[in-house]
Motif scaffolding. Structure first.
Motif, PDB file in Angstrom:
ATOM      1  N   ASP A   1       1.384  -8.582   2.936  1.00 28.36           N
ATOM      2  CA  ASP A   1       1.587  -9.463   3.919  1.00 28.36           C
ATOM      3  C   ASP A   1       2.784 -10.415   3.804  1.00 28.36           C
ATOM      4  O   ASP A   1       3.697 -10.535   4.393  1.00 28.36           O
ATOM      5  CB  ASP A   1       0.267 -10.436   3.868  1.00 28.36           C
ATOM      6  CG  ASP A   1       0.394 -11.327   5.338  1.00 28.36           C
ATOM      7  OD1 ASP A   1       0.390 -11.133   6.495  1.00 28.36           O
ATOM      8  OD2 ASP A   1       0.687 -12.720   4.885  1.00 28.36           O
ATOM      9  N   ARG A   2       2.896 -10.885   2.462  1.00 25.16           N
ATOM     10  CA  ARG A   2       4.099 -11.819   2.003  1.00 25.16           C
ATOM     11  C   ARG A   2       5.402 -10.987   2.206  1.00 25.16           C
ATOM     12  O   ARG A   2       6.358 -11.350   2.560  1.00 25.16           O
ATOM     13  CB  ARG A   2       3.808 -12.193   0.601  1.00 25.16           C
ATOM     14  CG  ARG A   2       4.871 -13.032   0.312  1.00 25.16           C
ATOM     15  CD  ARG A   2       4.651 -13.577  -1.526  1.00 25.16           C
ATOM     16  NE  ARG A   2       3.589 -14.712  -1.325  1.00 25.16           N
ATOM     17  CZ  ARG A   2       2.529 -14.477  -2.210  1.00 25.16           C
ATOM     18  NH1 ARG A   2       2.489 -13.663  -2.955  1.00 25.16           N
ATOM     19  NH2 ARG A   2       1.588 -15.681  -2.092  1.00 25.16           N
ATOM     20  N   ALA A   3       5.291  -9.578   1.762  1.00 23.77           N
ATOM     21  CA  ALA A   3       6.435  -8.788   1.800  1.00 23.77           C
ATOM     22  C   ALA A   3       6.851  -8.553   3.358  1.00 23.77           C
ATOM     23  O   ALA A   3       8.067  -8.553   3.702  1.00 23.77           O
ATOM     24  CB  ALA A   3       6.262  -7.462   1.352  1.00 23.77           C
ATOM     25  N   ARG A   4       5.939  -8.446   4.223  1.00 22.35           N
ATOM     26  CA  ARG A   4       6.191  -8.121   5.526  1.00 22.35           C
ATOM     27  C   ARG A   4       6.975  -9.228   6.305  1.00 22.35           C
ATOM     28  O   ARG A   4       7.528  -9.163   7.129  1.00 22.35           O
ATOM     29  CB  ARG A   4       4.740  -7.957   6.425  1.00 22.35           C
ATOM     30  CG  ARG A   4       4.211  -6.637   6.080  1.00 22.35           C
ATOM     31  CD  ARG A   4       3.113  -6.187   7.173  1.00 22.35           C
ATOM     32  NE  ARG A   4       2.011  -7.124   6.944  1.00 22.35           N
ATOM     33  CZ  ARG A   4       0.741  -6.741   6.291  1.00 22.35           C
ATOM     34  NH1 ARG A   4       0.861  -5.481   5.455  1.00 22.35           N
ATOM     35  NH2 ARG A   4      -0.211  -7.517   6.020  1.00 22.35           N
ATOM     36  N   ARG A   5       6.723 -10.403   5.652  1.00 18.60           N
ATOM     37  CA  ARG A   5       7.327 -11.692   6.283  1.00 18.60           C
ATOM     38  C   ARG A   5       8.632 -12.101   5.639  1.00 18.60           C
ATOM     39  O   ARG A   5       9.186 -12.999   6.344  1.00 18.60           O
ATOM     40  CB  ARG A   5       6.140 -12.836   6.258  1.00 18.60           C
ATOM     41  CG  ARG A   5       4.899 -12.590   7.007  1.00 18.60           C
ATOM     42  CD  ARG A   5       3.958 -13.955   7.015  1.00 18.60           C
ATOM     43  NE  ARG A   5       3.259 -13.874   5.832  1.00 18.60           N
ATOM     44  CZ  ARG A   5       3.098 -14.747   4.701  1.00 18.60           C
ATOM     45  NH1 ARG A   5       4.099 -15.825   5.039  1.00 18.60           N
ATOM     46  NH2 ARG A   5       2.269 -14.588   3.871  1.00 18.60           N
ATOM     47  N   HIS A   6       8.770 -11.570   4.393  1.00 20.35           N
ATOM     48  CA  HIS A   6       9.959 -12.261   3.611  1.00 20.35           C
ATOM     49  C   HIS A   6      10.968 -11.182   3.020  1.00 20.35           C
ATOM     50  O   HIS A   6      12.199 -11.503   2.781  1.00 20.35           O
ATOM     51  CB  HIS A   6       9.529 -12.975   2.490  1.00 20.35           C
ATOM     52  CG  HIS A   6       8.792 -14.326   2.821  1.00 20.35           C
ATOM     53  ND1 HIS A   6       9.271 -15.130   3.747  1.00 20.35           N
ATOM     54  CD2 HIS A   6       7.373 -14.697   2.639  1.00 20.35           C
ATOM     55  CE1 HIS A   6       8.324 -16.129   4.028  1.00 20.35           C
ATOM     56  NE2 HIS A   6       7.260 -15.900   3.300  1.00 20.35           N
TER      57      HIS A   6
ATOM     58  N   ASP B   1      -4.489   1.356   6.253  1.00 20.19           N
ATOM     59  CA  ASP B   1      -4.108   0.613   7.152  1.00 20.19           C
ATOM     60  C   ASP B   1      -3.276  -0.494   6.799  1.00 20.19           C
ATOM     61  O   ASP B   1      -2.285  -1.023   7.399  1.00 20.19           O
ATOM     62  CB  ASP B   1      -5.517  -0.188   7.833  1.00 20.19           C
ATOM     63  CG  ASP B   1      -6.460   0.831   8.293  1.00 20.19           C
ATOM     64  OD1 ASP B   1      -5.799   1.693   9.130  1.00 20.19           O
ATOM     65  OD2 ASP B   1      -7.628   0.517   8.620  1.00 20.19           O
ATOM     66  N   GLU B   2      -3.365  -1.001   5.510  1.00 19.64           N
ATOM     67  CA  GLU B   2      -2.208  -2.019   5.242  1.00 19.64           C
ATOM     68  C   GLU B   2      -0.948  -1.419   5.047  1.00 19.64           C
ATOM     69  O   GLU B   2       0.087  -2.100   5.178  1.00 19.64           O
ATOM     70  CB  GLU B   2      -2.913  -2.773   3.812  1.00 19.64           C
ATOM     71  CG  GLU B   2      -4.168  -3.664   4.026  1.00 19.64           C
ATOM     72  CD  GLU B   2      -3.808  -5.003   4.581  1.00 19.64           C
ATOM     73  OE1 GLU B   2      -2.493  -5.353   4.650  1.00 19.64           O
ATOM     74  OE2 GLU B   2      -4.789  -5.509   4.917  1.00 19.64           O
ATOM     75  N   LEU B   3      -0.822  -0.394   4.328  1.00 19.50           N
ATOM     76  CA  LEU B   3       0.337   0.271   4.381  1.00 19.50           C
ATOM     77  C   LEU B   3       1.046   0.518   5.604  1.00 19.50           C
ATOM     78  O   LEU B   3       2.212   0.436   5.767  1.00 19.50           O
ATOM     79  CB  LEU B   3       0.323   1.561   3.489  1.00 19.50           C
ATOM     80  CG  LEU B   3      -0.218   1.206   2.084  1.00 19.50           C
ATOM     81  CD1 LEU B   3      -0.490   2.552   1.430  1.00 19.50           C
ATOM     82  CD2 LEU B   3       0.894   0.785   1.287  1.00 19.50           C
ATOM     83  N   ARG B   4       0.247   1.178   6.495  1.00 25.80           N
ATOM     84  CA  ARG B   4       0.759   1.280   8.081  1.00 25.80           C
ATOM     85  C   ARG B   4       1.190   0.223   8.544  1.00 25.80           C
ATOM     86  O   ARG B   4       2.464   0.042   9.341  1.00 25.80           O
ATOM     87  CB  ARG B   4      -0.357   2.063   8.680  1.00 25.80           C
ATOM     88  CG  ARG B   4      -0.071   2.659   9.924  1.00 25.80           C
ATOM     89  CD  ARG B   4      -0.889   3.404  10.622  1.00 25.80           C
ATOM     90  NE  ARG B   4      -1.375   4.707   9.923  1.00 25.80           N
ATOM     91  CZ  ARG B   4      -2.562   4.820   9.281  1.00 25.80           C
ATOM     92  NH1 ARG B   4      -3.319   3.770   9.269  1.00 25.80           N
ATOM     93  NH2 ARG B   4      -3.036   5.906   8.569  1.00 25.80           N
ATOM     94  N   ALA B   5       0.592  -0.985   8.442  1.00 26.73           N
ATOM     95  CA  ALA B   5       1.052  -2.159   8.993  1.00 26.73           C
ATOM     96  C   ALA B   5       2.237  -2.955   8.517  1.00 26.73           C
ATOM     97  O   ALA B   5       3.284  -3.161   9.068  1.00 26.73           O
ATOM     98  CB  ALA B   5      -0.137  -3.291   8.738  1.00 26.73           C
ATOM     99  N   THR B   6       2.453  -2.514   7.282  1.00 26.26           N
ATOM    100  CA  THR B   6       3.605  -2.916   6.272  1.00 26.26           C
ATOM    101  C   THR B   6       4.823  -1.974   6.914  1.00 26.26           C
ATOM    102  O   THR B   6       6.005  -2.480   7.017  1.00 26.26           O
ATOM    103  CB  THR B   6       3.612  -2.661   4.826  1.00 26.26           C
ATOM    104  OG1 THR B   6       2.646  -3.533   4.334  1.00 26.26           O
ATOM    105  CG2 THR B   6       4.912  -3.057   4.193  1.00 26.26           C
TER     106      THR B   6
END
Length: 283
Positions: free
Chosen positions: A34-39, A72-77
């Motif tokens: 989640d942090r990586a997706r934002r930064h 699911d988390e990897l796909r969202a990323t």
């Protein structure tokens, strides 16, 4: 050698070892995603994302709950930023079918990353552990295309049993080996850097996070070792990543209980609370 341009802020992590038995490690890793997706502008997972991988088909058909959550988390990323998946010694059977299903890209390593910090050689790291002769023999066998085709043709249940037996034998073998044998060979590292035309190497695998200053044919070079992730044992939690941008290469790790998180001015507001930044050769 494989080359890939990755511009902007690139994050690299390795050795998460996701599986059914590590829910707290998974939770910490999903917070990291989640942090990586934002930064981050791109994320590279440099091998051993999973504790074992018996073929893409077991993930794409009817994955167990823990694996479905991870996918699911990897796909969202991958929907948010470019996501690159590299293979490790535990998940070397990850294939393009999985990457395509996630919207990710498969990265064959070792690879040279063309980054804003300059060219960087990226590898999982096990290929440099050449003093471990038994492991290198095993590695050559299981990386053989025909051996992989035979294994992937087996029923899923048999593949699971073979993988479980292999993990048990690996744990037993590690107990009889010294840390020096299981670490990278300096000559192998130097040879790889020369062949790639790089002065910087980033790898995982050894679970010995550090920043090493090297002398490569009279010029300064660096070797960054990524931390592994472990939050389900009685030991202090482990985890972290490397951030690459035009200013520097930073190694961030979960600190031991007695240490205070270190945050540079450049990362103020980057939500690295709970991590310390490694600025020396000391792990």
């Amino acid at each position: 050698m494989n080359k890939q341009a990755l511009r902007g802020t690139v994050w690299v992590a390795s050795d998460i070892h996701l599986g059914e038995a590590v829910p707290e490690t998974a939770r910490a890793f999903y917070e990291f995603l989640d942090r990586a997706r934002r930064h981050a502008d791109a994320l590279v997972l440099c091998g051993d994302l999973f504790d074992a991988w018996i073929g893409d088909d077991h993930a794409l058909r009817t994955p167990p709950a823990w694996l479905a959550a991870a996918l699911d988390e990897l796909r969202a990323t991958a929907d948010a930023i470019p996501l690159w998946l590299a293979r490790g010694n535990r998940d070397f059977l990850m294939g393009r079918a999985l990457a395509d299903a996630l919207g990710a890209r498969l990265l064959d390593t070792p690879a040279v990353l063309d980054t804003d910090a300059g060219p960087i050689l990226l590898a999982h790291g096990d290929e440099f552990c050449i003093d471990d002769l038994a492991y290198q023999r095993f590695r050559r066998i299981v990386r053989s295309p025909w051996i992989q085709r035979v294994f992937l043709a087996l029923p899923l249940g048999l593949r699971r049993a073979i993988a479980a037996r292999a993990r048990t034998r690996s744990r037993q073998a590690r107990k009889a080996k010294s840390m020096e044998i299981m670490d990278v060979n300096p000559a192998a590292v130097a040879q790889a850097l020369r062949a790639a035309g790089c002065d910087i190497l980033i790898h995982g695998h050894t679970h010995r996070p550090a920043l090493h200053a090297l002398d490569l044919d009279g010029r300064a070079a660096r070797r960054y070792v990524l931390p592994d992730w472990e939050c389900d044992s009685d030991a202090p939690p482990r985890g972290g990543w490397i951030e690459i941008d035009a200013d520097e290469i930073g190694l961030f790790m979960v600190p031991a209980d007695h240490e205070q998180p270190i945050e540079s001015d450049r990362h103020a507001g980057r939500e690295v609370e709970g991590y310390r930044k490694l600025n020396s050769e000391d792990p």
